[in-house]
Write a protein that holds these residues in place. Structure first.
Motif, PDB file in Angstrom:
ATOM      1  N   LEU A 107      16.295  69.583  48.898  1.00  0.00           N
ATOM      2  CA  LEU A 107      16.453  71.033  48.973  1.00  0.00           C
ATOM      3  C   LEU A 107      17.797  71.472  48.406  1.00  0.00           C
ATOM      4  O   LEU A 107      17.882  72.511  47.722  1.00  0.00           O
ATOM      5  N   ALA A 108      18.843  70.704  48.662  1.00  0.00           N
ATOM      6  CA  ALA A 108      20.156  71.051  48.124  1.00  0.00           C
ATOM      7  C   ALA A 108      20.164  70.970  46.601  1.00  0.00           C
ATOM      8  O   ALA A 108      20.755  71.826  45.920  1.00  0.00           O
ATOM      9  N   LEU A 111      18.335  74.085  45.405  1.00  0.00           N
ATOM     10  CA  LEU A 111      19.090  75.320  45.562  1.00  0.00           C
ATOM     11  C   LEU A 111      20.347  75.365  44.703  1.00  0.00           C
ATOM     12  O   LEU A 111      20.950  76.431  44.552  1.00  0.00           O
ATOM     13  N   SER A 112      20.759  74.225  44.167  1.00  0.00           N
ATOM     14  CA  SER A 112      21.921  74.220  43.271  1.00  0.00           C
ATOM     15  C   SER A 112      21.553  74.622  41.846  1.00  0.00           C
ATOM     16  O   SER A 112      22.440  74.849  41.017  1.00  0.00           O
ATOM     17  N   ARG A 118      17.896  82.973  44.163  1.00  0.00           N
ATOM     18  CA  ARG A 118      18.483  81.796  44.800  1.00  0.00           C
ATOM     19  C   ARG A 118      19.220  82.179  46.080  1.00  0.00           C
ATOM     20  O   ARG A 118      19.215  81.434  47.059  1.00  0.00           O
ATOM     21  N   TRP A 119      19.838  83.349  46.067  1.00  0.00           N
ATOM     22  CA  TRP A 119      20.565  83.797  47.255  1.00  0.00           C
ATOM     23  C   TRP A 119      19.618  83.966  48.441  1.00  0.00           C
ATOM     24  O   TRP A 119      19.971  83.637  49.580  1.00  0.00           O
ATOM     25  N   ALA A 121      16.714  82.350  48.835  1.00  0.00           N
ATOM     26  CA  ALA A 121      16.266  81.012  49.251  1.00  0.00           C
ATOM     27  C   ALA A 121      17.342  80.312  50.083  1.00  0.00           C
ATOM     28  O   ALA A 121      17.032  79.647  51.080  1.00  0.00           O
ATOM     29  N   ARG A 122      18.602  80.464  49.701  1.00  0.00           N
ATOM     30  CA  ARG A 122      19.677  79.846  50.479  1.00  0.00           C
ATOM     31  C   ARG A 122      19.785  80.465  51.860  1.00  0.00           C
ATOM     32  O   ARG A 122      20.068  79.769  52.843  1.00  0.00           O
ATOM     33  N   ALA A 125      16.942  79.207  54.008  1.00  0.00           N
ATOM     34  CA  ALA A 125      17.049  77.775  54.305  1.00  0.00           C
ATOM     35  C   ALA A 125      17.887  77.495  55.542  1.00  0.00           C
ATOM     36  O   ALA A 125      17.710  76.452  56.189  1.00  0.00           O
ATOM     37  N   THR A 190      21.654  70.358  54.648  1.00  0.00           N
ATOM     38  CA  THR A 190      21.502  70.994  53.341  1.00  0.00           C
ATOM     39  C   THR A 190      22.770  71.737  52.939  1.00  0.00           C
ATOM     40  O   THR A 190      23.228  71.644  51.790  1.00  0.00           O
ATOM     41  N   LEU A 194      24.944  70.799  49.767  1.00  0.00           N
ATOM     42  CA  LEU A 194      25.062  71.845  48.746  1.00  0.00           C
ATOM     43  C   LEU A 194      26.518  72.134  48.428  1.00  0.00           C
ATOM     44  O   LEU A 194      26.886  72.340  47.258  1.00  0.00           O
TER      45      LEU A 194
END
Length: 310
Positions: A107-108, A111-112, A118-119, A121-122, A125, A190, A194
């Motif tokens: 997952l990290a 998300l990278s 993406r914001w 999803a982070r 999470a 995560t 991340l």
């Protein structure tokens, strides 16, 4: 006045021991507000619990507590229920820590990447991390409910059977609880991984890609060497945290069925607050502290050895 005379009179060529003591006293004065809560809330109860393990302290007794030496530890050596809970605790800790790390790493890495939203999803999470363990336990009890649970309803809709009572089955209780532990603890791992990925220079990935390295090759040669110290630290801390788990399993199964999910912390809790054996429960806590201390010593020795080799 010459420069040498001025230097001699000003005392710059010697050290005043009183100045050093003043600095030391000032440093202790600044550290004291942070040190007092640790001593009162952590070190003090720990020392009291260790002392309690060598007594016959029980709830409701009218006679004074007596010092019995190692008798509690001798009884503990022959307590098969405790060692069964210890084995279950190790299975639980490994079963949660390993999938937790692997899923969090994937997952990290996802998300990278430069993805749309993406914001969002982070943010989503880390939602399980923000939820109290009691709330997580109640929520997953509803998911696992044998009649109206989401899991069994989904299995019935897919034609995969009538479902089952996951938290009371002898063969399914521990795996079901492990799934909840992985879900609840994955966000913390995560976030840590991340943060480590953000420190990997992008230029190294670009250079490796120009040399013809694929995604797996770039991960093994560029990403993982930079991420390894963080991964080791997070894994060690997660293992210790999971081994000492209490609230989540207590809400989900209360150690059942038949002790299949009775972790060492649950066993010690029952001995202390259900049966009133405070001294015996304190001896269990001492054994668990000793195990955690050994694990920490092994981890720190490995870190120091790796630092010396570098």
């Amino acid at each position: 006045m010459t420069w040498a005379t001025a230097r001699t009179r000003s005392g710059s060529g010697s050290r005043d021991p009183r100045a050093g003591k003043a600095v030391d006293h000032g440093a202790w004065f600044l550290v004291l507000p942070a040190l007092l809560p640790i001593l009162v809330l952590s070190v003090g109860p720990l020392l009291y619990g260790i002392a309690l393990a060598f007594t016959d302290s029980q709830s409701g007794r009218t006679e004074p507590t007596e010092w019995i030496g190692l008798l509690n530890f001798q009884d503990l050596l022959h307590d098969t229920l405790f060692w069964d809970s210890f084995r279950i605790g190790l299975l639980w800790a490994v079963g949660v820590t390993v999938p937790q790390f692997l899923l969090a790493l994937g997952l990290a890495l996802l998300l990278s990447q430069n993805l749309r939203f993406r914001w969002l999803a982070r943010t989503l999470a880390i939602v399980p991390w923000a939820m109290p363990e009691v709330v997580v336990g109640i929520m997953w009890r509803l998911v696992y409910h044998p009649d109206a649970g989401v899991l069994n309803e989904s299995l019935r809709d897919l034609g995969l059977g009538d479902g089952r009572d996951w938290l009371t089955g002898l063969s399914t209780a521990l795996p079901a609880v492990i799934v909840v532990g992985v879900w609840a603890g994955m966000p913390q791992t995560t976030v840590a991984l991340l943060a480590g990925l953000q420190n990997v220079p992008r230029e190294l990935h670009e250079a490796a890609a120009m040399d013809g390295a694929g995604a797996w090759r770039r991960f093994t040669t560029v990403t993982w060497p930079a991420l390894r110290p963080i991964a080791l630290a997070v894994t060690a801390l997660n293992f210790i945290w999971n081994f000492n788990s209490f609230a989540l399993v207590y809400v989900l199964t209360n150690g059942g069925p038949g002790g299949r999910t009775r972790l060492p912390m649950l066993f010690a809790y029952e001995e202390a607050f259900r049966y009133g054996q405070f001294g015996y429960a304190a001896a269990m806590g001492c054994v668990m502290v000793a195990v955690i201390s050994v694990l920490l010593a092994v981890y720190l020795a490995g870190r120091l050895k790796g630092a010396d080799e570098r």
